[in-house]
Design an enzyme around this catalytic site. Structure first.
Site, PDB file in Angstrom:
ATOM      1  N   GLY A  46       0.846  -1.197   0.000  1.00 28.70           N
ATOM      2  CA  GLY A  46       0.000   0.000   0.000  1.00 28.70           C
ATOM      3  C   GLY A  46       0.877   1.241   0.000  1.00 28.70           C
ATOM      4  O   GLY A  46       2.060   1.171   0.336  1.00 28.70           O
ATOM      5  N   GLN A  51       3.311   9.870   1.213  1.00 31.10           N
ATOM      6  CA  GLN A  51       4.592   9.158   1.301  1.00 31.10           C
ATOM      7  C   GLN A  51       5.519   9.485   0.129  1.00 31.10           C
ATOM      8  O   GLN A  51       6.713   9.170   0.173  1.00 31.10           O
ATOM      9  CB  GLN A  51       4.369   7.643   1.404  1.00 31.10           C
ATOM     10  CG  GLN A  51       3.678   7.256   2.719  1.00 31.10           C
ATOM     11  CD  GLN A  51       3.473   5.764   2.820  1.00 31.10           C
ATOM     12  OE1 GLN A  51       2.496   5.241   2.305  1.00 31.10           O
ATOM     13  NE2 GLN A  51       4.396   5.062   3.463  1.00 31.10           N
ATOM     14  N   CYS A  94       5.968  -0.096   7.495  1.00 31.57           N
ATOM     15  CA  CYS A  94       5.638   1.117   6.733  1.00 31.57           C
ATOM     16  C   CYS A  94       6.840   1.505   5.893  1.00 31.57           C
ATOM     17  O   CYS A  94       7.966   1.518   6.390  1.00 31.57           O
ATOM     18  CB  CYS A  94       5.273   2.256   7.696  1.00 31.57           C
ATOM     19  SG  CYS A  94       4.788   3.777   6.843  1.00 31.57           S
ATOM     20  N   LEU A  95       6.597   1.808   4.621  1.00 33.61           N
ATOM     21  CA  LEU A  95       7.702   2.185   3.727  1.00 33.61           C
ATOM     22  C   LEU A  95       8.371   3.480   4.191  1.00 33.61           C
ATOM     23  O   LEU A  95       9.504   3.752   3.802  1.00 33.61           O
ATOM     24  CB  LEU A  95       7.186   2.325   2.288  1.00 33.61           C
ATOM     25  CG  LEU A  95       6.682   1.013   1.667  1.00 33.61           C
ATOM     26  CD1 LEU A  95       6.116   1.266   0.279  1.00 33.61           C
ATOM     27  CD2 LEU A  95       7.792  -0.031   1.614  1.00 33.61           C
ATOM     28  N   HIS A 136      -4.375   1.526   7.799  1.00 36.14           N
ATOM     29  CA  HIS A 136      -2.996   2.034   7.852  1.00 36.14           C
ATOM     30  C   HIS A 136      -2.834   3.209   6.864  1.00 36.14           C
ATOM     31  O   HIS A 136      -2.286   4.257   7.221  1.00 36.14           O
ATOM     32  CB  HIS A 136      -2.039   0.878   7.527  1.00 36.14           C
ATOM     33  CG  HIS A 136      -0.591   1.252   7.399  1.00 36.14           C
ATOM     34  ND1 HIS A 136       0.392   0.753   8.224  1.00 36.14           N
ATOM     35  CD2 HIS A 136       0.061   2.061   6.512  1.00 36.14           C
ATOM     36  CE1 HIS A 136       1.566   1.251   7.860  1.00 36.14           C
ATOM     37  NE2 HIS A 136       1.397   2.034   6.826  1.00 36.14           N
ATOM     38  N   GLU A 137      -3.342   3.026   5.636  1.00 35.61           N
ATOM     39  CA  GLU A 137      -3.201   4.084   4.606  1.00 35.61           C
ATOM     40  C   GLU A 137      -4.067   5.294   4.941  1.00 35.61           C
ATOM     41  O   GLU A 137      -3.639   6.439   4.748  1.00 35.61           O
ATOM     42  CB  GLU A 137      -3.580   3.550   3.218  1.00 35.61           C
ATOM     43  CG  GLU A 137      -2.816   2.336   2.719  1.00 35.61           C
ATOM     44  CD  GLU A 137      -1.325   2.432   2.872  1.00 35.61           C
ATOM     45  OE1 GLU A 137      -0.799   3.555   2.961  1.00 35.61           O
ATOM     46  OE2 GLU A 137      -0.671   1.378   2.919  1.00 35.61           O
ATOM     47  N   HIS A 140      -2.443   7.563   7.278  1.00 39.57           N
ATOM     48  CA  HIS A 140      -1.462   8.458   6.633  1.00 39.57           C
ATOM     49  C   HIS A 140      -2.131   9.750   6.155  1.00 39.57           C
ATOM     50  O   HIS A 140      -1.519  10.821   6.197  1.00 39.57           O
ATOM     51  CB  HIS A 140      -0.816   7.779   5.420  1.00 39.57           C
ATOM     52  CG  HIS A 140       0.349   6.889   5.728  1.00 39.57           C
ATOM     53  ND1 HIS A 140       1.495   7.333   6.347  1.00 39.57           N
ATOM     54  CD2 HIS A 140       0.565   5.567   5.468  1.00 39.57           C
ATOM     55  CE1 HIS A 140       2.359   6.332   6.455  1.00 39.57           C
ATOM     56  NE2 HIS A 140       1.817   5.241   5.921  1.00 39.57           N
TER      57      HIS A 140
HETATM   58  O1  GNR Z   1       4.008  -2.500   2.604  1.00 41.43           O
HETATM   59  C1  GNR Z   1       3.331  -2.365   3.633  1.00 41.43           C
HETATM   60  N1  GNR Z   1       2.991  -3.462   4.356  1.00 41.43           N
HETATM   61  C2  GNR Z   1       2.059  -3.437   5.378  1.00 41.43           C
HETATM   62  C3  GNR Z   1       1.989  -4.543   6.214  1.00 41.43           C
HETATM   63  C4  GNR Z   1       1.052  -4.599   7.227  1.00 41.43           C
HETATM   64  C5  GNR Z   1       0.202  -3.531   7.429  1.00 41.43           C
HETATM   65  C6  GNR Z   1       0.276  -2.413   6.618  1.00 41.43           C
HETATM   66  C7  GNR Z   1       1.200  -2.363   5.597  1.00 41.43           C
HETATM   67  S1  GNR Z   1       1.259  -0.971   4.565  1.00 41.43           S
HETATM   68  C8  GNR Z   1       2.942  -1.014   4.070  1.00 41.43           C
HETATM   69  C9  GNR Z   1       3.216   0.052   3.018  1.00 41.43           C
HETATM   70  C10 GNR Z   1       3.013   1.424   3.619  1.00 41.43           C
HETATM   71  O2  GNR Z   1       3.806   1.992   4.335  1.00 41.43           O
HETATM   72  N2  GNR Z   1       1.864   2.003   3.385  1.00 41.43           N
HETATM   73  O3  GNR Z   1       1.595   3.210   3.910  1.00 41.43           O
HETATM   74 NI    NI Z   2       2.735   3.310   5.755  1.00 41.37          NI
END
Ligand code: GNR
Ligand code: NI
Length: 176
Positions: A46, A51, A94-95, A136-137, A140
């Protein structure tokens, strides 16, 4: 399409509240495609626009497993309509916080309204990894990171480590 540099903790840009997308037009779809390419390159499942430094309420997700055909999903101006009382725990990453993982508890199911890439309003009910990833997204978009859902002790340790990494990446003043 192009791969964009990722915004990394502790960059304050990650704390911005993103603005609604006003129109789903060619530049917006180009941004979504750049986000997908950047996400696949990382790799991740995601990515939110902030980001890559764009404070817009836009996120992309692809949960296809290795060997499966790609399944890109674009969510524009997503809104949470409802969440389940049932919770689930996933190990998240999270990236923008590379190589750090922690368990986060969130609602197991979430109902989301959003625009798709043709600008059409859609409603989905997500569970499993999609529910976690969407939350999660969507965090952000509001300047919230998954480390905000763990203990303060762990969060402070992670932030401290990333502040030091950022400092060490700065060119040093010579002493002579
Ligand atoms: O790549 C991602 N893996 C992930 C694993 C578990 C819960 C959420 C994520 S999102 C993350 C990519 C990212 O930072 N998205 O904002
Ligand atoms: Ni993230």
């Amino acid at each position: 399409m192009s791969i964009k540099p990722l915004v990394i903790l502790p960059d304050p840009v990650l704390r911005l509240v993103s603005k609604p997308v006003e129109r789903v037009d060619a530049p917006l779809l180009k941004l979504a495609d750049d986000m997908l390419e950047t996400m696949y390159n990382a790799p991740g499942i995601g990515l939110a626009a902030i980001q890559i430094g764009e404070p817009l309420r836009l996120l992309v997700i692809d949960l296809a497993k290795e060997g499966e055909p790609p399944a890109p999903q674009v969510f524009i101006n997503p809104e949470v309509l409802d969440t389940s009382d049932e919770r689930s725990v996933y190990e998240e990453g999270c990236l923008s916080i590379p190589d750090y993982y922690a368990e986060v508890e969130r609602p197991a199911k979430v109902r989301v309204r959003h625009l798709d890439r043709s600008g059409k309003e859609q409603e989905i009910e997500a569970d499993g990894l999609l529910a976690t990833c969407l939350q999660h997204e969507m965090d952000h978009l509001n300047g919230v990171l998954f480390i905000d859902h763990i203990s303060k002790l762990k969060r402070d340790m992670v932030v401290k480590k990333f502040k030091k990494l950022a400092r060490d990446r700065q060119p040093k003043k010579m002493v002579s």
